[in-house]
Design an enzyme around this catalytic site. Sequence first.
Site, PDB file in Angstrom:
ATOM      1  N   GLU A 155       0.828  -1.206   0.000  1.00 35.52           N
ATOM      2  CA  GLU A 155       0.000   0.000   0.000  1.00 35.52           C
ATOM      3  C   GLU A 155       0.864   1.258   0.000  1.00 35.52           C
ATOM      4  OE1 GLU A 155      -2.987  -0.276   3.083  1.00 35.52           O
ATOM      5  OE2 GLU A 155      -4.210  -1.592   1.838  1.00 35.52           O
ATOM      6  N   GLU A 313      -6.257  -7.842  -1.049  1.00 37.91           N
ATOM      7  CA  GLU A 313      -6.711  -7.898   0.348  1.00 37.91           C
ATOM      8  C   GLU A 313      -8.171  -7.494   0.430  1.00 37.91           C
ATOM      9  OE1 GLU A 313      -4.698  -5.428   3.174  1.00 37.91           O
ATOM     10  OE2 GLU A 313      -2.740  -5.822   2.302  1.00 37.91           O
TER      11      GLU A 313
END
Length: 671
Positions: A155, A313
């Site tokens: 991320e 995710e």
Amino acid sequence: MPTAPTVPWPTDGLSFGGDYSPEQWPREVWHEDVRLMREAGVNLVTVGVFSWALLERSPGVFTFDWLDEVLDLLHENGIAVDLATPTAAPPNWLLTAHPEILPVDATERRERPGGRLGWCAASETFREHALRIVGALAERYGEHPAVRLWHVSNELGGGNARCYCEVSAADFRDWLADRYGDVDAANSAWGTAFWGHTYTSFDEVSPPRGVGGAPNPGLALDFERYSSDALLRHLDAETAVIEQHSAVPVTTNFMVGAGSQVVDYAEWARHVAIPANDHYTLVDDPRREQDLALAGDRMRGMTRDRGSWLLMEHSTGGPSWQQRNRAKDPSELVRNALAHVAHGSDGALFFQWRASTAGAEQFHSAMLPHAGTRTRVWREVLALGRALRALGPVQGSRVEAARVAIVVDEASGWALQSGLKPHRGLRYATEVRAWHRAFHDRQVTTDVVPLDADLDAYDVVVLPTLLIVDDAAAARLAAVVERGATLVVTYLSGVADETARIRSGGYPGAFRQVLGAWSEEFTPLQVGETRTLDDGGVVIDWAESVVVDDAETVLRHTDGPLAGTPAVTRRPVGGGAWYVSVRLPDQSIRRIVDRIVEERGIARTVTAPPGLEAVRRVRDDGSAFLFLLNHTDGDVGLSAAGTDLLDGSVHGPETVVPAGRVRVLREERAS
Ligand code: GLA
């Protein structure tokens, strides 16, 4: 349609698994993990995301034996590895020796160790250390048979999206010098004569910090662009090091969803072999399934040839970073995962495999909960594993070509939400989402595409509040009506150019001509204020005084200072050029969308009430998979036929999708 070279998919069939952190557990647990992974049908796990401190205990001193063991164990058990570079979490020894790599916020406060992504993207010190561990990992595992995907950092931008330190400031100046050549070009682009901000050298330029919320709009927009590029440069640098040692595809996990506009993902997607996304539904979002669908449509819209992307995710239940971390309802786990697949993900991965007992995220849900396997979550994980195996033939298929495109561009979001504006409560993502929702609720698939996408294949092109647009893009967008498509432009679009300078001569500047209508003044509404339109609908938040030159008025204001004037117009050219000059609630947007969908003869994927989501994936050989997801708490009947891959049942000409459930019908279609 030309296809790009095919990237090998990391798994046979759809991917299923999650972040796996064996370093948090003793070795005995690893064996139980692998046994349970096999039981669940897990075939891909992300390993190593936060393991830098364990792999490199001091500079250049590596300890790989535990990771060797983990990778071998997974491989022996037929589980592929998405190997992460651990750069999201620099080790404490590095942060202690070089606290200057920690990012600095706009108030000039430097971050402290203890979180993650604690680094400034412009820091060469950080890069040097990061590339050393990445190189060591890639060299050791570049050809390991378990490694089927590389996962750069984690991320990127989640915690370090903007850094305002002096190193970043200097890097920003270099970036500006590249972009503008000389400082007078920047002065003129930004209009620095205002407030006497003329620069005589790039050395005088600083990131927009300490300016009391009123930065120069052009400079602020450039800083956003720079910040995205600075992180992208890091992604590229890690990727290049990996590619020296490995032919395995490289990805990184984006954060597309819930209005996030951290970086320019459309650009980033061109730098990875397989775009990947992390998506978490928000507890206070009453239409979370639509946010999920929008994220999927956006990921697909930025993926090469609208091909497969990967859901890296999501969660099996409550995350731990929201206020009240709601558990998922029964069957929501499977439904959410399959919704991502419906929208083009060739797999469903979670954060994380086994629930952690310690550390900041000790209360985050996982595939294997704290309570173990005698749990509903585990049973649903097993059910999802079975479902994804049954959907193996879907891997490599594409979402059926959409006829509707919604154009999004981060620059408009950044510009709309920074600095002084006529209405500071407007949110770019809200407007994008509202238009997407109207098509979604009608079972019309939309591609949510970047500004430079090829629009030739679309019959309807929607531009929600596209504030920033350069002349070339504006001309391309306007041209869609010339070939017969419908263009829908909503308020505040085309108002400014790529330097954030307002286009003179009336709003919405760049689109005035194609729309045959323009407005002379913005008249934002106050909190709670509404206006009425002549179809009985209302206006919220935003209105403009519109002048029609060459368009028909579709909706008119009936009260307030704009009574009698146009609110929504349509120029009868090509498939129609619509200007929606007001912010409308859902039901009014839906009326416009319904009219356009009917006028253009755009087929719904199925005919069903909102809440029944339908997306079709197709293969070149003519096979088609109709995903039907019932997000409501009642059964829904509709016309559809085929064999449900999930349970083998045969349907047609009608089918019923039970409340909360999913059917994936393999349809018989002529190739
Ligand atoms: C992000 C991160 C994960 C984890 C989850 C929690 O997506 O990538 O490491 O923190 O959030 O929801």
